[in-house]
Write a protein that holds these residues in place. Structure first.
Motif, PDB file in Angstrom:
ATOM      1  N   ASP A  67      11.314  -9.994   1.976  1.00  0.00           N
ATOM      2  CA  ASP A  67      11.692 -11.332   1.509  1.00  0.00           C
ATOM      3  C   ASP A  67      12.524 -12.012   2.583  1.00  0.00           C
ATOM      4  O   ASP A  67      13.111 -11.350   3.441  1.00  0.00           O
ATOM      5  N   ILE A  68      12.558 -13.349   2.502  1.00  0.00           N
ATOM      6  CA  ILE A  68      13.502 -14.085   3.352  1.00  0.00           C
ATOM      7  C   ILE A  68      14.417 -14.892   2.436  1.00  0.00           C
ATOM      8  O   ILE A  68      13.961 -15.536   1.484  1.00  0.00           O
ATOM      9  N   LEU A  69      15.707 -14.782   2.715  1.00  0.00           N
ATOM     10  CA  LEU A  69      16.700 -15.483   1.912  1.00  0.00           C
ATOM     11  C   LEU A  69      17.313 -16.601   2.724  1.00  0.00           C
ATOM     12  O   LEU A  69      17.353 -16.552   3.959  1.00  0.00           O
ATOM     13  N   LEU A  70      17.778 -17.611   2.036  1.00  0.00           N
ATOM     14  CA  LEU A  70      18.580 -18.670   2.652  1.00  0.00           C
ATOM     15  C   LEU A  70      19.773 -18.858   1.730  1.00  0.00           C
ATOM     16  O   LEU A  70      19.586 -19.062   0.518  1.00  0.00           O
ATOM     17  N   ASP A  71      20.974 -18.793   2.274  1.00  0.00           N
ATOM     18  CA  ASP A  71      22.201 -18.817   1.467  1.00  0.00           C
ATOM     19  C   ASP A  71      22.165 -17.743   0.382  1.00  0.00           C
ATOM     20  O   ASP A  71      22.637 -17.960  -0.738  1.00  0.00           O
ATOM     21  N   GLY A  72      21.559 -16.608   0.686  1.00  0.00           N
ATOM     22  CA  GLY A  72      21.508 -15.512  -0.277  1.00  0.00           C
ATOM     23  C   GLY A  72      20.460 -15.697  -1.372  1.00  0.00           C
ATOM     24  O   GLY A  72      20.373 -14.875  -2.288  1.00  0.00           O
ATOM     25  N   ARG A  73      19.687 -16.761  -1.303  1.00  0.00           N
ATOM     26  CA  ARG A  73      18.659 -17.002  -2.317  1.00  0.00           C
ATOM     27  C   ARG A  73      17.282 -16.971  -1.689  1.00  0.00           C
ATOM     28  O   ARG A  73      17.112 -17.310  -0.518  1.00  0.00           O
ATOM     29  N   LYS A  74      16.323 -16.626  -2.519  1.00  0.00           N
ATOM     30  CA  LYS A  74      14.975 -16.414  -1.994  1.00  0.00           C
ATOM     31  C   LYS A  74      14.320 -17.726  -1.573  1.00  0.00           C
ATOM     32  O   LYS A  74      14.268 -18.695  -2.321  1.00  0.00           O
ATOM     33  N   ILE A  75      13.798 -17.699  -0.344  1.00  0.00           N
ATOM     34  CA  ILE A  75      13.070 -18.866   0.151  1.00  0.00           C
ATOM     35  C   ILE A  75      11.628 -18.490   0.500  1.00  0.00           C
ATOM     36  O   ILE A  75      10.758 -19.353   0.551  1.00  0.00           O
ATOM     37  N   CYS A  76      11.383 -17.213   0.741  1.00  0.00           N
ATOM     38  CA  CYS A  76      10.028 -16.776   1.095  1.00  0.00           C
ATOM     39  C   CYS A  76       9.736 -15.405   0.493  1.00  0.00           C
ATOM     40  O   CYS A  76      10.569 -14.503   0.550  1.00  0.00           O
ATOM     41  N   GLY A  77       8.570 -15.316  -0.090  1.00  0.00           N
ATOM     42  CA  GLY A  77       8.107 -14.031  -0.617  1.00  0.00           C
ATOM     43  C   GLY A  77       6.741 -13.698  -0.039  1.00  0.00           C
ATOM     44  O   GLY A  77       5.939 -14.595   0.212  1.00  0.00           O
ATOM     45  N   ILE A  78       6.513 -12.424   0.200  1.00  0.00           N
ATOM     46  CA  ILE A  78       5.241 -11.990   0.793  1.00  0.00           C
ATOM     47  C   ILE A  78       4.660 -10.862  -0.055  1.00  0.00           C
ATOM     48  O   ILE A  78       5.378  -9.949  -0.464  1.00  0.00           O
ATOM     49  N   LEU A  79       3.388 -10.949  -0.329  1.00  0.00           N
ATOM     50  CA  LEU A  79       2.710  -9.865  -1.039  1.00  0.00           C
ATOM     51  C   LEU A  79       1.342  -9.657  -0.398  1.00  0.00           C
ATOM     52  O   LEU A  79       0.554 -10.585  -0.284  1.00  0.00           O
ATOM     53  N   THR A  80       1.120  -8.467   0.069  1.00  0.00           N
ATOM     54  CA  THR A  80      -0.127  -8.180   0.788  1.00  0.00           C
ATOM     55  C   THR A  80      -0.987  -7.220  -0.007  1.00  0.00           C
ATOM     56  O   THR A  80      -0.489  -6.290  -0.618  1.00  0.00           O
ATOM     57  N   GLU A  81      -2.263  -7.475   0.024  1.00  0.00           N
ATOM     58  CA  GLU A  81      -3.202  -6.588  -0.662  1.00  0.00           C
ATOM     59  C   GLU A  81      -4.160  -5.983   0.348  1.00  0.00           C
ATOM     60  O   GLU A  81      -4.528  -6.619   1.334  1.00  0.00           O
ATOM     61  N   LEU A  82      -4.520  -4.749   0.059  1.00  0.00           N
ATOM     62  CA  LEU A  82      -5.404  -4.009   0.955  1.00  0.00           C
ATOM     63  C   LEU A  82      -6.441  -3.321   0.089  1.00  0.00           C
ATOM     64  O   LEU A  82      -6.117  -2.706  -0.910  1.00  0.00           O
ATOM     65  N   LYS A  83      -7.693  -3.480   0.482  1.00  0.00           N
ATOM     66  CA  LYS A  83      -8.738  -2.949  -0.403  1.00  0.00           C
ATOM     67  C   LYS A  83      -9.062  -1.499  -0.135  1.00  0.00           C
ATOM     68  O   LYS A  83      -9.091  -0.695  -1.036  1.00  0.00           O
ATOM     69  N   ASN A  84      -9.328  -1.166   1.078  1.00  0.00           N
ATOM     70  CA  ASN A  84      -9.690   0.229   1.331  1.00  0.00           C
ATOM     71  C   ASN A  84      -8.853   0.814   2.445  1.00  0.00           C
ATOM     72  O   ASN A  84      -9.111   0.616   3.619  1.00  0.00           O
ATOM     73  N   ILE A  85      -7.851   1.585   2.025  1.00  0.00           N
ATOM     74  CA  ILE A  85      -6.885   2.119   2.982  1.00  0.00           C
ATOM     75  C   ILE A  85      -7.518   3.163   3.898  1.00  0.00           C
ATOM     76  O   ILE A  85      -7.020   3.453   4.977  1.00  0.00           O
ATOM     77  N   LYS A  86      -8.642   3.720   3.492  1.00  0.00           N
ATOM     78  CA  LYS A  86      -9.191   4.847   4.241  1.00  0.00           C
ATOM     79  C   LYS A  86      -9.996   4.440   5.484  1.00  0.00           C
ATOM     80  O   LYS A  86     -10.314   5.283   6.308  1.00  0.00           O
ATOM     81  N   THR A  87     -10.332   3.183   5.592  1.00  0.00           N
ATOM     82  CA  THR A  87     -11.047   2.776   6.790  1.00  0.00           C
ATOM     83  C   THR A  87     -10.043   2.619   7.938  1.00  0.00           C
ATOM     84  O   THR A  87      -8.879   2.293   7.710  1.00  0.00           O
ATOM     85  N   ASP A  88     -10.505   2.836   9.169  1.00  0.00           N
ATOM     86  CA  ASP A  88      -9.631   2.697  10.336  1.00  0.00           C
ATOM     87  C   ASP A  88      -9.159   1.262  10.484  1.00  0.00           C
ATOM     88  O   ASP A  88      -7.995   0.971  10.698  1.00  0.00           O
ATOM     89  N   ARG A  89     -10.133   0.378  10.410  1.00  0.00           N
ATOM     90  CA  ARG A  89      -9.835  -1.033  10.550  1.00  0.00           C
ATOM     91  C   ARG A  89      -9.588  -1.581   9.153  1.00  0.00           C
ATOM     92  O   ARG A  89     -10.471  -1.563   8.301  1.00  0.00           O
ATOM     93  N   LYS A  90      -8.374  -1.977   8.912  1.00  0.00           N
ATOM     94  CA  LYS A  90      -8.006  -2.364   7.550  1.00  0.00           C
ATOM     95  C   LYS A  90      -7.935  -3.881   7.415  1.00  0.00           C
ATOM     96  O   LYS A  90      -7.378  -4.553   8.273  1.00  0.00           O
ATOM     97  N   LYS A  91      -8.500  -4.365   6.335  1.00  0.00           N
ATOM     98  CA  LYS A  91      -8.469  -5.811   6.115  1.00  0.00           C
ATOM     99  C   LYS A  91      -7.358  -6.153   5.132  1.00  0.00           C
ATOM    100  O   LYS A  91      -7.366  -5.724   3.994  1.00  0.00           O
TER     101      LYS A  91
END
Lengths: 162, 258
Positions: free
Chosen positions: B112-136
């Motif tokens: 997360d990124i905070l500004l003045d101690g409050r949330k300004i940015c949130g990130i959530l990443t999804e990955l479909k197949n962790i077992k492949t070398d090249r991950k999308k």
């Protein structure tokens, strides 16, 4: 060998899911002996695992060193239960059985699933990994509870291959 | 300083496409369900089902904020670090552009990124197949930019650039800067030790007192952050047990500063 709770739980799980009646390991002066009554079930089916006496710890422990004995035993078990496969966690993280708290679980015990189907999510550092089942078969047992921490390579499901 | 427009960046870094939506359920969901190729960028003025971890709602006033998903394939053995890369890129873009003083922008584990101690940015990443070398990866980023009013439930936890700086920002320009930084520094996404070192230095989390909880259903406990590991895990020395100092390493969960 690290005699921590996780290690012991792994052993118990292994004994439960195997056809072995007894496991005895001695290393660095410490001896562990686990035994169970002989299973009455058909040999190819796994015995229902006894619930672990302790809840799964919330924190992720540093990865326990898996001894050579352990690996050898796993190989034994896998070859004995040819029809039963374990789906293991590809990473450290938190296990989620459903895509969201209100949604239904991806799979439940007894479900038949096709290879490639999503069976759970492992989340680590806000990376949500959809775990796909690599084989087609029937879910015999779900080994982890929703929202609990899992270690790398920890068995998550037992699947009876088609 | 004028930056390149998004269409210029699209060509300069050989991206596949930029898709703009007036309204969509979720940019990540759209990218995943349509199996969009690496190099796609999905931007929305509004998300009807924007979400964060634990399926928490991501609230955003229409047209006021950045809501985007970057689709990127990377060959990596440590997929979770992509979120450290993404959060560092956003942090760098914001701190290069805005001076917010000592109590300004801060990185909060895991991303997360905070500004003045409050949330300004949130990130959530999804990955479909962790077992492949090249991950999308489908990297979802939400940044509060020009939103002045927040609902009561998040009023004390969230803020925006306009609330702190008292001036509106050009959303397209900000997106272009983030994407440019993301493309220009991509080597860092593969270089784990440099990435975690840079992130550590920027975040300055060591020694901070926090409350930690694994998820919404577990109890919080307090402790002191003793380090961020090279694989991104956080180490916290818990002070819940009397007389027993216990360090634990977590790969998942949420901290809040106390």
């Amino acid at each position: 060998m690290k005699m921590d709770l996780n290690y012991l739980k792994k052993l118990i799980k292994m004994l439960d899911t195997s056809e072995l009646a007894e496991i005895e390991i001695e290393e660095e002066g410490t001896k562990i002996r686990l035994s169970k009554p002989r299973p009455k079930m058909v040999a190819s089916l796994p015995v229902q695992a006894v619930q672990p006496a302790q809840p799964v710890p919330q924190q992720v422990l540093t990865e326990a060193e898996v001894s050579k004995n352990l690996i050898k035993m796993q190989e034994n078990i896998e070859t004995k239960n040819e029809n039963i496969s374990e789906i293991r966690s590809p990473m450290v993280g938190t296990y989620y059985s459903s895509p969201s708290p209100d949604a239904e679980a991806y799979v439940k015990t007894g479900d038949s699933i096709k290879a490639g189907a999503v069976i759970c999510i492992i989340e680590a550092m806000k990376l949500m990994n959809e775990i796909e089942c690599e084989i087609s078969g029937k879910i015999v047992k779900i080994l982890v509870e929703n929202g609990h921490a899992v270690e790398y390579d920890q068995p998550l499901f037992l699947i009876e291959k088609d | 300083m004028k930056t390149d427009s998004l269409s210029e960046i699209l060509i300069a870094y050989n991206l596949r496409a930029v898709l703009y939506f007036n309204s969509i359920d979720s940019t990540n969901k759209y990218a995943r369900e349509n199996n969009l190729p690496s190099g796609s960028l999905i931007i929305a003025a509004e998300q009807t089902k924007g979400r964060g971890r634990f399926d928490r709602n991501w609230e955003s006033e229409k047209g006021s904020n950045i809501l985007l998903t970057i689709v990127k394939s990377i060959r990596t053995e440590n997929p979770a670090l992509i979120n450290f890369y993404a959060s560092y890129i956003v942090y760098k873009t914001l701190t290069d552009l805005f001076t917010a003083g000592d109590n300004g922008f801060a990185l909060k584990w895991p991303n997360d990124i905070l500004l003045d101690g409050r949330k300004i940015c949130g990130i959530l990443t999804e990955l479909k197949n962790i077992k492949t070398d090249r991950k999308k990866f489908y990297i979802g980023i939400g940044i509060n930019v020009n939103q002045l009013k927040f609902s009561e439930s998040i009023r004390n936890k969230s803020t925006s650039l306009v609330k702190h700086f008292n001036r509106k920002s050009d959303i397209s320009d900000l997106i272009a800067r983030i994407i440019k930084n993301f493309c220009e520094n991509i080597k860092l996404a593969f270089d784990y030790s440099s990435l975690t070192e840079i992130w550590r230095k920027a975040a300055k989390l060591e020694g901070k007192r926090v409350e930690f909880r694994l998820n919404d259903t577990t109890e919080a406990h307090s402790g002191v952050i003793t380090g961020i590991k090279d694989d991104g895990a956080i180490e916290i020395e818990s002070d819940t047990l009397v007389g027993v100092r216990k360090k634990s390493v977590y790969y998942s969960g949420e901290i809040s500063f106390i």
